[in-house]
Design an enzyme around this catalytic site. Structure first.
Site, short mmCIF file in Angstrom:
data_model
loop_
_atom_site.label_atom_id
_atom_site.label_comp_id
_atom_site.label_asym_id
_atom_site.label_seq_id
_atom_site.Cartn_x
_atom_site.Cartn_y
_atom_site.Cartn_z
N GLN A 146 -5.13 -2.27 9.65
CA GLN A 146 -4.87 -3.55 8.99
C GLN A 146 -5.43 -4.71 9.83
OE1 GLN A 146 -3.52 -3.86 5.95
NE2 GLN A 146 -3.52 -6.09 5.97
N ASP A 197 -11.95 1.69 3.97
CA ASP A 197 -12.29 0.27 3.89
C ASP A 197 -13.79 0.08 3.68
OD1 ASP A 197 -10.24 -1.66 4.10
OD2 ASP A 197 -9.85 -1.05 6.17
N LYS A 210 0.84 -1.21 0.00
CA LYS A 210 0.00 0.00 0.00
C LYS A 210 0.87 1.25 0.00
CE LYS A 210 -3.50 -2.42 2.48
NZ LYS A 210 -3.69 -3.03 3.77
#
Ligand SMILES: NC(=O)C1=CN([C@@H]2O[C@H](COP(=O)(O)OP(=O)(O)OC[C@H]3O[C@@H](n4cnc5c(N)ncnc54)[C@H](OP(=O)(O)O)[C@@H]3O)[C@@H](O)[C@H]2O)C=CC1
Ligand SMILES: Nc1nc(=O)c2c([nH]1)NC[C@@H]1CN(c3ccc(C(=O)N[C@@H](CCC(=O)O)C(=O)O)cc3)C=[N+]21
Length: 441
Positions: free
Chosen positions: A175, A226, A131
Site C-alpha cells: 500500500q 498493481d 480490499k
C-alpha cells in the site's frame, strides 16, 4: 434552465422596479459555465434596471450569501448520463465469483491476495479494509501485514520475499504511500539525538526509511497485481508487447468507458495527472485503445484550454479540489473523476461529506423598495452521512461535479464510483494471476 432562474429574479425585480432607478446587483460565480448567458438574461426586458455585474471566484466570502443563483441554476438541469460504477463493479465482482468457483472446482486451492501496509494513515487503512472485504466477498483469501511507521526497509522486504515464495499468494500489493523520511522525523519528534542517528544510518546506506522504488521492485512481476514493475510498465508502453497486469485504477476507468459504450478509438483524451499509479498508465492504456492522448500535470501551461479539447477526461490530480470547472469541459465530453483528496476535518468525525455536492435553500425578499436580497437560509446539507464512520476526514474531488454534469455527456458521480470499480479490477488482476500460475484458461 438559466431563464428559470433569472426569470424569477428579474421578474420580481421588474415588478418592483419599473424604472431604471433601481440598481440590482447580480453576483455570479465566475466559474459558472453559463455566467455570460446569465448576464445577458439579466439585462433583458423592456425596461431593464441598471445592473451591476460582478463575477467572483467561488472562494469569495460574498458568495456565501449569493451563490444560490449559481446553485439554483445547476440544480435545474442535469444533462449528463451518470456512470454507475457501483453497479458495474458489482456485476464484475459477480463474474469473478463465478470464475473463481469454476477454477476451484477444476484446479483446487484458494486464491490469495497479500497486502502490506506500513504506518497509520487513515485513508490507507480504509483502502486496505475495503480490499479485504472485497476479497472475502468473491472468495479470495486476503493476507494482511500491518507494520509500524518506523519499520525498516529490511522488515518490509522480508515480508515481500515470503509472499513471493508462497504458492498460496497470487497477488502482492504494498500500500502506497510508504512512510517517508519526513514522517519518520515526525515520529521522532525532531529529537536531535535521533535525527543525528537517523542521518548517520542513512549516510551509511543502512536506510531505515522506505525506498519506494526498491520495495516495489522486489515484488515479483508475476504477482505484482498493481502492475508497477518497470518491466510491466515497459511492456505496456511498447507496441506489440503485452503487460502482465494493467494497473487496476486506470483499468477500472477504461472498463467503465467500455461498459458504457464510449468510443475511445480516434477520440481526443486528456489525462490530468501523470503518476505511476494512475495518470501514466491511464494515458498508456488510452493510447492502446487508439485515443489521441494529452497529459496535463502540475507544470502544464494552460491546462484548461488543453482539457477543453478532450472528448474523454480522466482526472487524477492531487490537491486541487474542484479544479476542473465547467469551462474546462467540452460539451458532450465523458468525465471520469478519479481524484479524491482526503482532507483532515475534525468536524467530520461523525461521517464525511463530499465537497461540491451541497444543496442550499434560499429565500428571495424585496427589501427597501428595490434591492433583491438573496439569503442563505440553511447551512450546507451533507450529501452523504455515515454515523458509523469515524474517519475524521472528508473527500474533495478534482472535478466540480455540479458544473460538469451540466456540460458532460456522461460523468462518474459524487460519491465517486471509480473506487468500487478499481477494487473490482484488483480482484480481476488477482484472478488472472492465479489463472496464469495454474495454466488455467
Ligand atoms: N478512486 C480511486 O479508486 C482512486 C483514486 N485515486 C486518487 O486519484 C488521485 C491521483 O492519485 P495519484 O496519481 O496516486 O497521485 P499523485 O500525487 O501520485 O499524482 C498526482 C498527479 O497530479 C498532478 N497534479 C497536481 N496538481 C495538479 C494541477 N494543479 N494540475 C494538473 N495536474 C496536477 C501531479 O503533477 P506532477 O507530476 O507535475 O506533480 C501528479 O502527476 C488522488 O486524489 C488519489 O486519491 C487514486 C487511486 C485510486
Ligand atoms: N499499491 C497501491 N496501489 C494502489 O492502487 C493504491 C495505493 N497503493 N495507494 C493509494 C491509492 C489510492 N487507491 C484507492 C483505491 C480505492 C479507492 C476507493 O475505494 N475509493 C472510494 C471511497 C473510499 C472512502 O470512503 O474513503 C470512492 O472513490 O468512492 C480509493 C483510492 C489506490 N491506490
Amino acid at each position: 434552465m438559466a431563464s428559470v432562474m433569472f426569470t424569477d429574479c428579474s421578474s420580481s425585480t421588474t415588478a418592483a422596479a419599473p424604472s431604471s432607478r433601481y440598481t440590482v446587483s447580480f453576483i455570479l460565480s465566475s466559474r459558472c459555465p453559463f455566467s455570460s448567458h446569465l448576464l445577458n438574461l439579466s439585462c433583458s426586458g423592456p425596461q431593464p434596471p441598471s445592473v451591476t455585474h460582478q463575477l467572483l471566484p467561488l472562494s469569495s466570502p460574498i458568495l456565501k450569501h449569493l451563490e444560490i443563483f449559481y446553485y439554483a441554476a445547476m440544480a435545474a438541469e442535469t444533462s449528463a448520463k451518470i456512470i454507475d460504477g457501483k453497479s458495474i463493479a458489482k456485476q464484475i465482482r459477480d463474474e469473478i465469483t463465478v470464475e473463481i468457483s469454476r477454477m476451484k472446482d477444476t484446479v483446487g486451492g484458494v486464491l490469495g491476495l497479500a497486502v502490506i501496509l506500513v504506518g497509520d494513515r487513515k485513508d490507507s487503512a480504509t483502502y486496505v479494509r475495503n480490499k479485504k472485504k472485497a476479497c472475502e466477498s468473491v472468495g479470495i483469501n486476503s493476507f494482511e501485514v500491518h507494520l509500524p511507521e518506523d519499520s525498516t526497509k529490511q522488515e518490509v522486504l522480508k515480508h515481500i520475499s515470503g509472499f513471493n515464495d508462497d504458492a498460496s499468494v497470487h497477488g502482492i500489493l504494498v500500500q502506497l504511500p510508504l512512510p517517508s523520511m519526513s514522517s519518520l522525523f515526525c515520529v521522532l519528534h525532531f529529537n536531535l539525538f535521533f535525527l543525528n542517528l537517523v542521518m548517520r544510518t542513512y549516510l551509511l546506506n543502512e536506510t531505515t526509511h522506505m525506498n519506494e522504488q526498491n520495495i516495489l521492485n522486489s515484488v515479483c512481476i508475476e504477482k505484482d497485481v498493481d502492475g508497477f514493475h518497470p518491466l510491466n510498465i515497459g511492456r505496456l508502453a511498447m507496441h506489440g508487447r503485452e503487460p502482465l497486469f494493467d494497473s487496476w485504477t486506470p483499468k477500472g476507468c477504461i472498463e467503465l468507458l467500455h461498459r458504457y459504450g464510449v468510443d475511445i478509438k480516434g477520440r481526443r483524451a486528456v489525462v490530468i495527472g501523470r503518476s505511476n499509479i494512475v495518470g501514466t498508465p491511464a494515458a498508456l492504456l488510452l493510447q492502446r485503445e487508439d485515443a489521441t492522448v494529452s497529459v496535463v500535470h502540475s507544470r502544464t501551461n494552460n491546462p484548461e484550454e488543453i482539457t477543453r479539447q478532450a472528448d474523454i477526461i480522466i482526472a487524477a490530480a492531487v490537491g486541487q479540489a474542484n479544479m476542473v470547472s465547467g469551462s474546462w469541459i467540452k460539451p458532450g465530453a465523458v468525465v471520469i473523476d478519479v481524484g479524491i483528496n482526503p482532507v483532515e476535518d475534525e468536524k467530520s468525525a461523525k461521517g464525511y461529506r463530499l465537497v461540491g455536492s451541497q444543496q442550499r435553500e434560499c429565500t428571495t425578499t424585496n427589501e427597501g423598495g428595490g434591492f433583491i436580497v438573496v439569503q442563505l437560509v440553511n447551512d450546507p446539507i451533507p450529501l452523504k452521512q455515515d454515523a458509523k464512520s469515524a474517519k475524521g476526514y472528508r473527500l474533495v474531488r478534482d472535478v466540480c461535479y455540479e458544473e460538469a454534469c451540466m456540460i458532460a455527456s456522461a460523468i462518474t458521480p459524487v460519491p465517486g464510483e471509480v473506487g468500487p470499480m478499481t477494487i473490482a479490477m484488483l480482484l480481476s488482476n488477482t484472478l488472472s494471476s492465479a489463472k496464469r500460475m495454474h495454466y488455467y484458461k
